[in-house]
Write a protein that holds these residues in place. Sequence first.
Motif, PDB file in Angstrom:
ATOM      1  N   SER A 254      61.071  49.266  44.673  1.00 46.83           N
ATOM      2  CA  SER A 254      59.815  49.299  45.419  1.00 46.83           C
ATOM      3  C   SER A 254      58.660  49.472  44.445  1.00 46.83           C
ATOM      4  CB  SER A 254      59.832  50.446  46.427  1.00 46.83           C
ATOM      5  OG  SER A 254      58.596  50.527  47.097  1.00 46.83           O
ATOM      6  N   GLU A 255      57.743  48.507  44.447  1.00 48.14           N
ATOM      7  CA  GLU A 255      56.588  48.549  43.555  1.00 48.14           C
ATOM      8  C   GLU A 255      55.332  48.837  44.368  1.00 48.14           C
ATOM      9  OE1 GLU A 255      56.890  48.384  40.391  1.00 48.14           O
ATOM     10  OE2 GLU A 255      58.881  47.512  40.105  1.00 48.14           O
ATOM     11  N   ASN A 256      54.346  49.449  43.714  1.00 45.63           N
ATOM     12  CA  ASN A 256      53.068  49.704  44.360  1.00 45.63           C
ATOM     13  C   ASN A 256      52.213  48.454  44.283  1.00 45.63           C
ATOM     14  OD1 ASN A 256      50.644  50.623  45.308  1.00 45.63           O
ATOM     15  ND2 ASN A 256      50.367  52.228  43.780  1.00 45.63           N
ATOM     16  N   ALA A 257      52.038  47.797  45.423  1.00 47.01           N
ATOM     17  CA  ALA A 257      51.281  46.546  45.441  1.00 47.01           C
ATOM     18  C   ALA A 257      49.779  46.768  45.321  1.00 47.01           C
ATOM     19  CB  ALA A 257      51.575  45.783  46.730  1.00 47.01           C
ATOM     20  N   GLY A 258      49.325  47.999  45.557  1.00 50.58           N
ATOM     21  CA  GLY A 258      47.895  48.272  45.469  1.00 50.58           C
ATOM     22  C   GLY A 258      47.130  47.694  46.645  1.00 50.58           C
ATOM     23  N   PHE A 259      45.831  47.933  46.637  1.00 50.68           N
ATOM     24  CA  PHE A 259      44.942  47.437  47.687  1.00 50.68           C
ATOM     25  C   PHE A 259      43.976  46.457  47.036  1.00 50.68           C
ATOM     26  CE2 PHE A 259      41.044  47.860  50.320  1.00 50.68           C
ATOM     27  CZ  PHE A 259      41.576  47.421  51.530  1.00 50.68           C
ATOM     28  N   GLN A 260      44.131  45.170  47.375  1.00 49.38           N
ATOM     29  CA  GLN A 260      43.376  44.121  46.684  1.00 49.38           C
ATOM     30  C   GLN A 260      41.906  44.110  47.105  1.00 49.38           C
ATOM     31  OE1 GLN A 260      46.701  43.534  47.726  1.00 49.38           O
ATOM     32  NE2 GLN A 260      47.119  43.916  45.568  1.00 49.38           N
ATOM     33  N   ILE A 261      41.015  44.280  46.118  1.00 52.08           N
ATOM     34  CA  ILE A 261      39.577  44.206  46.342  1.00 52.08           C
ATOM     35  C   ILE A 261      38.939  43.483  45.158  1.00 52.08           C
ATOM     36  CG2 ILE A 261      39.476  46.344  47.690  1.00 52.08           C
ATOM     37  CD1 ILE A 261      38.370  47.728  45.182  1.00 52.08           C
ATOM     38  N   SER A 262      37.673  43.117  45.303  1.00 53.69           N
ATOM     39  CA  SER A 262      36.893  42.577  44.187  1.00 53.69           C
ATOM     40  C   SER A 262      35.699  43.500  43.965  1.00 53.69           C
ATOM     41  CB  SER A 262      36.406  41.157  44.501  1.00 53.69           C
ATOM     42  OG  SER A 262      37.500  40.256  44.570  1.00 53.69           O
ATOM     43  N   LEU A 263      35.527  43.969  42.732  1.00 56.38           N
ATOM     44  CA  LEU A 263      34.437  44.878  42.407  1.00 56.38           C
ATOM     45  C   LEU A 263      33.190  44.117  41.998  1.00 56.38           C
ATOM     46  CD1 LEU A 263      36.266  47.587  40.240  1.00 56.38           C
ATOM     47  CD2 LEU A 263      35.418  47.862  42.565  1.00 56.38           C
ATOM     48  N   ASP A 264      32.051  44.540  42.492  1.00 55.62           N
ATOM     49  CA  ASP A 264      30.775  43.996  42.050  1.00 55.62           C
ATOM     50  C   ASP A 264      30.331  44.802  40.833  1.00 55.62           C
ATOM     51  OD1 ASP A 264      28.253  43.035  41.616  1.00 55.62           O
ATOM     52  OD2 ASP A 264      27.425  43.644  43.550  1.00 55.62           O
ATOM     53  N   ILE A 265      30.456  44.220  39.633  1.00 58.36           N
ATOM     54  CA  ILE A 265      30.072  44.944  38.423  1.00 58.36           C
ATOM     55  C   ILE A 265      28.904  44.262  37.710  1.00 58.36           C
ATOM     56  CG2 ILE A 265      32.344  45.964  38.077  1.00 58.36           C
ATOM     57  CD1 ILE A 265      32.874  43.836  35.974  1.00 58.36           C
ATOM     58  N   GLN A 266      28.188  43.424  38.433  1.00 55.91           N
ATOM     59  CA  GLN A 266      27.030  42.764  37.822  1.00 55.91           C
ATOM     60  C   GLN A 266      26.006  43.810  37.382  1.00 55.91           C
ATOM     61  OE1 GLN A 266      25.115  39.848  40.292  1.00 55.91           O
ATOM     62  NE2 GLN A 266      24.024  38.959  38.570  1.00 55.91           N
ATOM     63  N   GLY A 267      25.652  43.752  36.102  1.00 54.84           N
ATOM     64  CA  GLY A 267      24.666  44.678  35.556  1.00 54.84           C
ATOM     65  C   GLY A 267      25.202  46.053  35.242  1.00 54.84           C
ATOM     66  N   ARG A 268      26.489  46.302  35.492  1.00 55.48           N
ATOM     67  CA  ARG A 268      27.071  47.620  35.233  1.00 55.48           C
ATOM     68  C   ARG A 268      27.679  47.675  33.830  1.00 55.48           C
ATOM     69  NH1 ARG A 268      28.075  50.924  39.822  1.00 55.48           N
ATOM     70  NH2 ARG A 268      27.624  49.911  41.808  1.00 55.48           N
ATOM     71  N   LEU A 269      27.699  48.870  33.265  1.00 52.97           N
ATOM     72  CA  LEU A 269      28.241  49.058  31.925  1.00 52.97           C
ATOM     73  C   LEU A 269      29.762  49.186  31.974  1.00 52.97           C
ATOM     74  CD1 LEU A 269      27.827  49.561  28.889  1.00 52.97           C
ATOM     75  CD2 LEU A 269      27.590  51.997  29.418  1.00 52.97           C
ATOM     76  N   CYS A 270      30.435  48.367  31.179  1.00 54.11           N
ATOM     77  CA  CYS A 270      31.884  48.403  31.078  1.00 54.11           C
ATOM     78  C   CYS A 270      32.267  48.500  29.603  1.00 54.11           C
ATOM     79  CB  CYS A 270      32.517  47.151  31.690  1.00 54.11           C
ATOM     80  SG  CYS A 270      32.125  46.931  33.450  1.00 54.11           S
ATOM     81  N   VAL A 271      33.276  49.298  29.314  1.00 54.88           N
ATOM     82  CA  VAL A 271      33.718  49.530  27.943  1.00 54.88           C
ATOM     83  C   VAL A 271      35.130  48.988  27.779  1.00 54.88           C
ATOM     84  CG1 VAL A 271      34.209  51.256  26.168  1.00 54.88           C
ATOM     85  CG2 VAL A 271      32.268  51.571  27.725  1.00 54.88           C
ATOM     86  N   ALA A 272      35.347  48.201  26.731  1.00 56.63           N
ATOM     87  CA  ALA A 272      36.680  47.699  26.396  1.00 56.63           C
ATOM     88  C   ALA A 272      37.095  48.291  25.062  1.00 56.63           C
ATOM     89  CB  ALA A 272      36.686  46.175  26.330  1.00 56.63           C
ATOM     90  N   ILE A 273      38.273  48.884  25.026  1.00 56.61           N
ATOM     91  CA  ILE A 273      38.781  49.496  23.802  1.00 56.61           C
ATOM     92  C   ILE A 273      39.881  48.595  23.247  1.00 56.61           C
ATOM     93  CG2 ILE A 273      39.806  51.558  22.778  1.00 56.61           C
ATOM     94  CD1 ILE A 273      38.846  53.099  25.279  1.00 56.61           C
ATOM     95  N   GLY A 274      39.625  47.998  22.088  1.00 60.01           N
ATOM     96  CA  GLY A 274      40.578  47.065  21.489  1.00 60.01           C
ATOM     97  C   GLY A 274      39.821  45.931  20.816  1.00 60.01           C
ATOM     98  N   GLY A 275      40.541  45.113  20.073  1.00 57.33           N
ATOM     99  CA  GLY A 275      39.872  44.031  19.374  1.00 57.33           C
ATOM    100  C   GLY A 275      40.716  42.792  19.232  1.00 57.33           C
ATOM    101  N   ASP A 276      41.772  42.649  20.070  1.00 53.51           N
ATOM    102  CA  ASP A 276      42.686  41.516  19.939  1.00 53.51           C
ATOM    103  C   ASP A 276      42.384  40.426  20.963  1.00 53.51           C
ATOM    104  OD1 ASP A 276      43.499  42.699  22.273  1.00 53.51           O
ATOM    105  OD2 ASP A 276      45.505  43.268  21.565  1.00 53.51           O
ATOM    106  N   ASP A 277      43.299  39.465  21.062  1.00 52.40           N
ATOM    107  CA  ASP A 277      43.099  38.336  21.978  1.00 52.40           C
ATOM    108  C   ASP A 277      43.075  38.781  23.438  1.00 52.40           C
ATOM    109  OD1 ASP A 277      42.953  36.497  19.912  1.00 52.40           O
ATOM    110  OD2 ASP A 277      45.111  36.071  19.943  1.00 52.40           O
ATOM    111  N   GLU A 278      43.902  39.769  23.776  1.00 57.97           N
ATOM    112  CA  GLU A 278      43.899  40.271  25.152  1.00 57.97           C
ATOM    113  C   GLU A 278      42.570  40.935  25.488  1.00 57.97           C
ATOM    114  OE1 GLU A 278      47.985  41.548  26.952  1.00 57.97           O
ATOM    115  OE2 GLU A 278      47.885  42.344  24.916  1.00 57.97           O
TER     116      GLU A 278
END
Length: 211
Positions: free
Chosen positions: A2-26
């Motif tokens: 049994s896997e957790n399927a989660g609750f599918q939504i789409s986030l509105d992140i236009q203009g919001r600050l997002c941080v990505a940690i890493g530097g590879d292709d992914e």
Amino acid sequence: MSENAGFQISLDIQGRLCVAIGGDDETFEKVSRLLDVGAKVIVVNPTLTTALKKLTASGKIIHRGRHFRSTDAQDAFLVLNLLREDTDLSKSLFELAKTERFLVWSIDQPDRSHFMMPALIKSGPLRVAISTSGASPALASELRRYGESIFDEEFGQFLDSLSALREELKKSEPNDARRRERLKEAVEGFRFTGTITYPASWEAQKKLSAS
């Protein structure tokens, strides 16, 4: 299983600050998805791929060429952690998110993430998210790859034409019922079909189970 399927939504992140940690292709793939929906992006990592360097040089992202610090998450809406091996970081990020009130996702660590990152098919305005609920990320990647061959450039053009028609009818057709009927007519006849070819190992497993 049994896997957790989660609750599918789409986030509105236009203009919001997002941080990505890493530097590879992914990291580049995830950063591209953030930029595609209008996020403000900071990438934190000592090194970057050539593609990420180009985004930095063009001013599309901000690069902090060092290891992550807690202050990097200040005012962030969400943080994406692409460092698989650093479990101490993912644990501290999850705790930090409680006080700084941001959403966090650490790759391959659902127990230290607030959401899942499904594979994504893009064609023009179309977005199709594919998730196996953690059962097989490899299969999700294959589904995305084949899905991109189905929803090709022509499909994107077709969807753009439907969007243009919708905007035109908003101005020229005041009757809601007639407008909906025109939009329905525009997609009549649309179909897509497909077949599934399973791996030989699965076919062999089925034969063993049946015997």
